[in-house]
Scaffold this active site. Sequence first.
Site, PDB file in Angstrom:
ATOM      1  N   THR A  22       0.836  -1.215   0.000  1.00 20.06           N
ATOM      2  CA  THR A  22       0.000   0.000   0.000  1.00 20.06           C
ATOM      3  C   THR A  22       0.866   1.259   0.000  1.00 20.06           C
ATOM      4  O   THR A  22       0.492   2.259  -0.602  1.00 20.06           O
ATOM      5  CB  THR A  22      -0.997   0.024   1.185  1.00 20.06           C
ATOM      6  OG1 THR A  22      -0.292  -0.219   2.395  1.00 20.06           O
ATOM      7  CG2 THR A  22      -2.079  -1.009   1.022  1.00 20.06           C
ATOM      8  N   GLN A  97       1.625 -13.151  -1.187  1.00 24.19           N
ATOM      9  CA  GLN A  97       0.284 -13.231  -1.775  1.00 24.19           C
ATOM     10  C   GLN A  97       0.129 -12.172  -2.865  1.00 24.19           C
ATOM     11  O   GLN A  97      -0.880 -12.154  -3.566  1.00 24.19           O
ATOM     12  CB  GLN A  97      -0.775 -12.991  -0.688  1.00 24.19           C
ATOM     13  CG  GLN A  97      -0.807 -14.072   0.379  1.00 24.19           C
ATOM     14  CD  GLN A  97      -1.780 -13.726   1.494  1.00 24.19           C
ATOM     15  OE1 GLN A  97      -1.520 -12.882   2.343  1.00 24.19           O
ATOM     16  NE2 GLN A  97      -2.931 -14.368   1.482  1.00 24.19           N
ATOM     17  N   ASP A 100       2.362  -8.293  -7.596  1.00 23.22           N
ATOM     18  CA  ASP A 100       2.954  -7.070  -8.158  1.00 23.22           C
ATOM     19  C   ASP A 100       4.461  -7.148  -8.406  1.00 23.22           C
ATOM     20  O   ASP A 100       5.052  -6.224  -8.960  1.00 23.22           O
ATOM     21  CB  ASP A 100       2.639  -5.875  -7.244  1.00 23.22           C
ATOM     22  CG  ASP A 100       3.074  -6.096  -5.792  1.00 23.22           C
ATOM     23  OD1 ASP A 100       4.106  -6.752  -5.557  1.00 23.22           O
ATOM     24  OD2 ASP A 100       2.377  -5.587  -4.890  1.00 23.22           O
ATOM     25  N   HIS A 117       0.130 -16.517  -5.172  1.00 26.92           N
ATOM     26  CA  HIS A 117      -1.057 -16.242  -5.993  1.00 26.92           C
ATOM     27  C   HIS A 117      -0.687 -15.857  -7.421  1.00 26.92           C
ATOM     28  O   HIS A 117      -1.462 -15.207  -8.107  1.00 26.92           O
ATOM     29  CB  HIS A 117      -1.907 -15.135  -5.338  1.00 26.92           C
ATOM     30  CG  HIS A 117      -2.552 -15.571  -4.054  1.00 26.92           C
ATOM     31  ND1 HIS A 117      -3.040 -14.690  -3.123  1.00 26.92           N
ATOM     32  CD2 HIS A 117      -2.776 -16.807  -3.535  1.00 26.92           C
ATOM     33  CE1 HIS A 117      -3.547 -15.368  -2.103  1.00 26.92           C
ATOM     34  NE2 HIS A 117      -3.392 -16.653  -2.324  1.00 26.92           N
ATOM     35  N   CYS A 125      -3.322 -19.583 -20.603  1.00 21.11           N
ATOM     36  CA  CYS A 125      -4.538 -20.084 -21.255  1.00 21.11           C
ATOM     37  C   CYS A 125      -5.203 -21.098 -20.323  1.00 21.11           C
ATOM     38  O   CYS A 125      -4.541 -22.002 -19.818  1.00 21.11           O
ATOM     39  CB  CYS A 125      -4.187 -20.753 -22.578  1.00 21.11           C
ATOM     40  SG  CYS A 125      -5.568 -21.634 -23.328  1.00 21.11           S
ATOM     41  N   CYS A 150      -6.313 -17.389 -26.752  1.00 22.32           N
ATOM     42  CA  CYS A 150      -5.000 -18.041 -26.822  1.00 22.32           C
ATOM     43  C   CYS A 150      -4.615 -18.245 -28.278  1.00 22.32           C
ATOM     44  O   CYS A 150      -5.430 -18.705 -29.093  1.00 22.32           O
ATOM     45  CB  CYS A 150      -5.075 -19.389 -26.100  1.00 22.32           C
ATOM     46  SG  CYS A 150      -3.590 -20.410 -26.288  1.00 22.32           S
ATOM     47  N   CYS A 153      -4.479 -22.307 -29.046  1.00 21.31           N
ATOM     48  CA  CYS A 153      -5.655 -23.184 -29.091  1.00 21.31           C
ATOM     49  C   CYS A 153      -6.982 -22.441 -29.135  1.00 21.31           C
ATOM     50  O   CYS A 153      -8.038 -23.070 -29.191  1.00 21.31           O
ATOM     51  CB  CYS A 153      -5.640 -24.137 -27.891  1.00 21.31           C
ATOM     52  SG  CYS A 153      -6.181 -23.382 -26.352  1.00 21.31           S
TER      53      CYS A 153
END
Length: 249
Positions: A22, A97, A100, A117, A125, A150, A153
């Site tokens: 933050t 987590q 960035d 994460h 894809c 994608c 595919c």
Amino acid sequence: MADDWRARGGPIAVLTGAGISTDSGIPDFRGPQGVWTKNPIAELTANYRDYLANPGLRERSWAARRDNPAWRAERNAGHRALVDLERSGRSVRILTQNIDRLHQKAGSSARKVLELHGNMFEVVCVRCGARGAMRETLDRVAAGEPDPPCRECGGILKSATVMFGQALDEDVIAHAALYARASEIFLAVGTSLRVHPVAGLCEVAVEAGVALVIVNNEPTPYDGLATEVVREPISEALLRIVAELIAVG
Ligand SMILES: [Zn+2]
């Protein structure tokens, strides 16, 4: 004073959440100024099932990715403190987590940072797993493809992040648990500790005899398990804690 955890040598695992970014101008999600607090609709763009089902939502998601403040964000004193800790020779693992990449931008070794994460600088894809650069995909959006498929595919593309309703990479969470158990100090910084399985790493650490130290502005469900809870602003707290740890050696 219960501060003997500072005297512990050995590895340190640092779990970081939105609160450490933050100060870099990236709003958190659930805090008083949080993205989801101020705009509950924004949370929908993070829900995997809705994302797959709703092309309009995907178009809004690409726009949100383009406008993400992380593109312009700079590392802050909190990120730099963790770099100093690593450079002092201490074994440091960062379990983040955040998507960035500010830990790596600040100078933390990429191989010491586990992105729980994922990250927002790549796309993946959902059908074939092909990966690509977010920037190139956003260029396709700017060139007139509102929801670029994608190229391998034709499947749906998304950012290489873990959305709500999506499981974490098992290998990643297994490594995180390993680092949590193998550390002497488990520092949880700027995370509300309300998202599982990541929040459960606190328990994993404590059960292994690791000192849990929580640095967060708001109470967390794990405060009762912590050896110490720190309520100072995050960058200041990290600067102080890292200076203390380096002084102890
Ligand atoms: Zn594909």
